[in-house]
Design an enzyme around this catalytic site. Structure first.
Site, PDB file in Angstrom:
ATOM      1  N   ARG A  56      32.036  21.129  10.049  1.00 48.85           N
ATOM      2  CA  ARG A  56      32.831  20.070  10.653  1.00 48.85           C
ATOM      3  C   ARG A  56      32.064  18.783  10.898  1.00 48.85           C
ATOM      4  NH1 ARG A  56      35.099  24.633  11.814  1.00 48.85           N
ATOM      5  NH2 ARG A  56      32.947  25.238  12.079  1.00 48.85           N
ATOM      6  N   THR A  57      30.909  18.918  11.536  1.00 51.71           N
ATOM      7  CA  THR A  57      30.244  17.702  12.021  1.00 51.71           C
ATOM      8  C   THR A  57      29.820  16.796  10.866  1.00 51.71           C
ATOM      9  OG1 THR A  57      29.526  18.909  13.963  1.00 51.71           O
ATOM     10  CG2 THR A  57      28.398  16.836  13.512  1.00 51.71           C
ATOM     11  N   LYS A  86       7.085  19.811   1.618  1.00 51.10           N
ATOM     12  CA  LYS A  86       5.715  19.262   1.574  1.00 51.10           C
ATOM     13  C   LYS A  86       5.212  18.904   2.966  1.00 51.10           C
ATOM     14  CE  LYS A  86       6.502  17.458  -3.065  1.00 51.10           C
ATOM     15  NZ  LYS A  86       6.877  16.251  -3.836  1.00 51.10           N
ATOM     16  N   ARG A 107      21.112  16.464  12.005  1.00 51.58           N
ATOM     17  CA  ARG A 107      21.140  17.714  12.782  1.00 51.58           C
ATOM     18  C   ARG A 107      19.873  18.504  12.479  1.00 51.58           C
ATOM     19  NH1 ARG A 107      26.134  21.893  13.050  1.00 51.58           N
ATOM     20  NH2 ARG A 107      26.792  20.303  14.524  1.00 51.58           N
ATOM     21  N   HIS A 135      24.470  17.422  21.878  1.00 59.89           N
ATOM     22  CA  HIS A 135      25.404  17.183  20.769  1.00 59.89           C
ATOM     23  C   HIS A 135      26.358  16.085  21.242  1.00 59.89           C
ATOM     24  CE1 HIS A 135      27.718  17.737  17.257  1.00 59.89           C
ATOM     25  NE2 HIS A 135      27.937  19.038  17.289  1.00 59.89           N
TER      26      HIS A 135
HETATM   27  C1  NCD Z   1      29.146  23.347  17.510  1.00 56.97           C
HETATM   28  C2  NCD Z   1      27.668  23.158  17.251  1.00 56.97           C
HETATM   29  O1  NCD Z   1      27.240  23.045  16.102  1.00 56.97           O
HETATM   30  O2  NCD Z   1      26.962  23.095  18.247  1.00 56.97           O
HETATM   31  N1  NCD Z   1      29.965  23.123  16.398  1.00 56.97           N
HETATM   32  C3  NCD Z   1      30.317  21.856  16.049  1.00 56.97           C
HETATM   33  O3  NCD Z   1      29.526  20.941  16.061  1.00 56.97           O
HETATM   34  N2  NCD Z   1      31.600  21.642  15.729  1.00 56.97           N
HETATM   35  C4  NCD Z   1      29.477  24.599  18.221  1.00 56.97           C
HETATM   36  C5  NCD Z   1      29.049  25.919  17.681  1.00 56.97           C
HETATM   37  O4  NCD Z   1      28.356  26.019  16.652  1.00 56.97           O
HETATM   38  O5  NCD Z   1      29.420  26.918  18.298  1.00 56.97           O
END
Ligand code: NCD
Length: 304
Positions: A56-57, A86, A107, A135
């Protein structure tokens, strides 16, 4: 306010900033609904650097950029890149990528890693999740969703449910909500309680272990799965699974106008049987997330 800034922490969103970005997100939703291509960010390029899996993100950031007329260069598996193999430092990777693009969404499985790359970067870096740390853009879209469905954040009783220790989303929500007049009900087993560093910033909260005792009071029911990848062993994670299942039976005691939020993916805590409950907003949140990230990008580029 956010122009040119890195977005690394939920604490950057004080009340005024958050309300400002939510206001822009509502405008962005109109662009989405119109079905027309916006050229607000035409000529801008975003890099998405994902060192930890995401569905999703990453799609949400990329869709947001595309909908605003910007372009995206993406790597969903940064751990397998030449830089990581590397052993290039994150500082250097930040410096290098920022010579090519105008903004970076990143991320990483380690807390603080996004900030490390941002140190080297000459363009804004947006934290798309750093291990169990933070997040901010997920919490931003959660706040926008609350505003959209409840019309306000002030005055609400918000239940934050599950693995408060490891869930960066639940931690981030607590931090963003601390700027509002809310009552927080933190619902978790003691071993998965919210860390002191976040708790010390909260004004009005209580901690309970059972959702059944408090569901009747909740305006927002915010759940997230047990973050099993952040436990030392699978057995320790499994011990906690299935404790906070939002069943239709349980929802009979909830308020008529409550909203159920979840960043997804869901596990057993949200059985399919409640998908048809009009209070279940977790799939709508995905759409809200695109609008919220469009808004954030507009603010970071100073074009809002
Ligand atoms: C979350 C995450 O990655 O922290 N998901 C997201 O970003 N939509 C929540 C999760 O992984 O449970």
């Amino acid at each position: 306010m956010l122009k040119g800034q890195n977005i690394l922490s939920s604490q950057q969103f004080d009340r005024e900033t958050l309300l400002g970005v939510c206001g822009t997100a509502a405008e962005m939703e109109k662009i989405l609904e119109s079905g027309k291509q916006s050229d607000l960010l035409a000529g801008k390029v975003m890099a998405t650097l994902f060192y930890e899996p995401s569905t999703r993100t990453r799609f949400s950031f990329e869709t947001a950029m595309n909908r605003l007329g910007g372009r995206v260069v993406s790597n969903a598996d940064m751990m397998s890149t030449s830089s990581a193999k590397k052993s290039e430092t994150l500082w250097d990777t930040g410096k290098v990528v920022s010579q090519m693009v105008d903004v970076i969404a990143m991320r990483h499985p380690e807390k603080g890693a996004v900030a490390e790359l941002a140190e080297g970067s000459d363009v804004p870096v947006l934290n798309a999740g750093d291990g169990p740390g933070d997040h901010p853009t997920q919490a931003l879209l959660d706040m926008y969703s609350i505003m959209k469905y409840k019309g306000t954040i002030d005055g609400l009783t918000v239940g934050i449910i599950g693995d408060l220790k490891h869930s960066r989303v639940l931690r981030a929500q607590c931090q963003m909500l601390s700027g509002f007049d809310v009552k927080l009900v933190l619902i978790s087993p003691q071993e998965l309680a919210l860390d002191e560093d976040v708790k010390s910033g909260l004004k009005n909260f209580e901690e309970v272990e059972s959702i059944a005792d408090v569901i009747v009071d909740l305006d927002v029911i915010s759940v997230n799965r047990i973050q099993e990848e952040r436990f030392p062993t699978q057995e320790e994670a499994d011990k906690h699974r299935g404790k906070f299942v939002i069943t239709s039976e349980l929802m009979k005691s909830a308020k008529e106008d409550a909203v159920i939020l979840c960043p997804l993916p869901r596990m057993e805590e949200l059985p399919k049987e409640i998908d048809d409950d009009p209070r279940a907003k977790y799939f709508d949140q995905v759409h809200n997330g695109v609008a919220a990230r469009m808004a954030l990008l507009a603010h970071v580029f100073g074009i809002n």
